[in-house]
Design a protein around this motif. Structure first.
Motif, mmCIF file in Angstrom:
data_model
loop_
_atom_site.group_PDB
_atom_site.id
_atom_site.type_symbol
_atom_site.label_atom_id
_atom_site.label_comp_id
_atom_site.label_asym_id
_atom_site.label_seq_id
_atom_site.Cartn_x
_atom_site.Cartn_y
_atom_site.Cartn_z
ATOM 1 N N GLY A 24 15.959 -8.286 -13.931
ATOM 2 C CA GLY A 24 15.122 -7.510 -14.841
ATOM 3 C C GLY A 24 13.956 -6.911 -14.080
ATOM 4 O O GLY A 24 14.121 -6.258 -13.061
ATOM 5 N N SER A 25 12.721 -7.178 -14.546
ATOM 6 C CA SER A 25 11.538 -6.629 -13.888
ATOM 7 C C SER A 25 11.054 -7.507 -12.741
ATOM 8 O O SER A 25 10.141 -7.142 -12.007
ATOM 9 N N GLN A 26 11.654 -8.655 -12.573
ATOM 10 C CA GLN A 26 11.257 -9.596 -11.515
ATOM 11 C C GLN A 26 12.112 -9.352 -10.272
ATOM 12 O O GLN A 26 13.323 -9.099 -10.377
ATOM 13 N N GLN A 27 11.498 -9.435 -9.091
ATOM 14 C CA GLN A 27 12.264 -9.253 -7.861
ATOM 15 C C GLN A 27 11.715 -10.133 -6.746
ATOM 16 O O GLN A 27 10.577 -10.585 -6.803
ATOM 17 N N ALA A 28 12.564 -10.366 -5.755
ATOM 18 C CA ALA A 28 12.190 -11.143 -4.576
ATOM 19 C C ALA A 28 12.938 -10.562 -3.382
ATOM 20 O O ALA A 28 14.043 -10.044 -3.518
ATOM 21 N N THR A 29 12.322 -10.658 -2.215
ATOM 22 C CA THR A 29 12.914 -10.150 -0.981
ATOM 23 C C THR A 29 13.063 -11.299 -0.003
ATOM 24 O O THR A 29 12.211 -12.187 0.051
ATOM 25 N N ALA A 30 14.137 -11.284 0.761
ATOM 26 C CA ALA A 30 14.344 -12.300 1.795
ATOM 27 C C ALA A 30 14.853 -11.613 3.060
ATOM 28 O O ALA A 30 15.526 -10.586 2.990
ATOM 29 N N SER A 31 14.519 -12.201 4.192
ATOM 30 C CA SER A 31 15.011 -11.699 5.474
ATOM 31 C C SER A 31 16.317 -12.388 5.820
ATOM 32 O O SER A 31 16.458 -13.597 5.628
ATOM 33 N N ALA A 76 12.061 -21.506 5.253
ATOM 34 C CA ALA A 76 11.635 -21.371 3.864
ATOM 35 C C ALA A 76 12.093 -20.018 3.325
ATOM 36 O O ALA A 76 12.109 -19.027 4.033
ATOM 37 N N ILE A 77 12.478 -20.013 2.061
ATOM 38 C CA ILE A 77 12.909 -18.783 1.401
ATOM 39 C C ILE A 77 12.070 -18.618 0.142
ATOM 40 O O ILE A 77 11.490 -19.597 -0.358
ATOM 41 N N ASP A 78 11.993 -17.423 -0.360
ATOM 42 C CA ASP A 78 11.243 -17.150 -1.579
ATOM 43 C C ASP A 78 11.629 -18.159 -2.669
ATOM 44 O O ASP A 78 12.814 -18.437 -2.879
ATOM 45 N N LYS A 79 10.637 -18.689 -3.350
ATOM 46 C CA LYS A 79 10.880 -19.740 -4.352
ATOM 47 C C LYS A 79 11.793 -19.270 -5.481
ATOM 48 O O LYS A 79 12.607 -20.039 -5.986
ATOM 49 N N GLU A 80 11.677 -18.013 -5.882
ATOM 50 C CA GLU A 80 12.512 -17.507 -6.976
ATOM 51 C C GLU A 80 13.980 -17.440 -6.553
ATOM 52 O O GLU A 80 14.871 -17.770 -7.324
ATOM 53 N N ILE A 81 14.237 -17.036 -5.312
ATOM 54 C CA ILE A 81 15.625 -16.995 -4.821
ATOM 55 C C ILE A 81 16.181 -18.411 -4.731
ATOM 56 O O ILE A 81 17.309 -18.675 -5.161
ATOM 57 N N ALA A 82 15.397 -19.335 -4.196
ATOM 58 C CA ALA A 82 15.842 -20.731 -4.084
ATOM 59 C C ALA A 82 16.144 -21.316 -5.465
ATOM 60 O O ALA A 82 17.161 -21.988 -5.657
#
Length: 156
Positions: A24-31, A76-82
């Motif tokens: 939705g309107s929430q997003q997260a980025t990871a390398s 460590a990865i973005d908390k939302e992705i985890a």
């Protein structure tokens, strides 16, 4: 994106990219160190020729998408992705629903702007793995996340 008639065009490099997860309107980025599986395949079936030209007429069948495979060093990865990955793999415990995301993979130009981008709609994880641990080797620990998606489309 460069104009095709520009003599100063610089070919894109495959090592400069980013991956964005959207709910939705929430997003997260990871390398990630590697992204693979950006491919589609169309199955073809032959049907009888029409007319007098004797040529073949091909009709398209099913479109198949490969799984998207994301690899990164274990960090460590973005908390939302985890949290999302954990929820997807424990869906049987909770509400029996998997919350898919929109995955956007962008190949970046030298200026950091998207050169080409792909949308993977309704993506969710189907496999997570960690590279083998071996005391006789000095290698990075590599985490692999495999996702499936409903559709794959180049958007730019």
């Amino acid at each position: 994106m460069p104009d095709g008639n520009n003599n100063n065009w610089i070919p894109p490099v495959s090592f400069y990219f980013n991956v964005v997860f959207q709910w939705g309107s929430q997003q997260a980025t990871a390398s990630f160190m590697e992204v693979s599986g950006l491919e589609m395949e169309m199955s073809i079936k032959e049907i009888k020729p029409l007319g007098d030209d004797g040529g073949q007429i091909l009709a398209t069948g099913e479109i198949k998408h490969s799984n998207i495979v994301l690899k990164r060093s274990l960090e460590a990865i973005d908390k939302e992705i985890a949290r999302w990955v954990k929820e997807c793999f424990s869906f049987m415990v909770g509400n029996n629903k998997i919350r898919p995301c929109l995955l956007i993979i962008s190949l970046l130009g030298a200026d950091g702007q998207p050169y080409a981008s792909w949308e993977c709609m309704q993506a969710f994880p189907i496999k997570w793995s960690l590279s083998p641990m071996n005391a006789e080797e000095s290698k990075l620990s590599i985490e692999t996340l495999t996702l499936t998606c409903k559709t794959l489309e180049r958007i730019s």
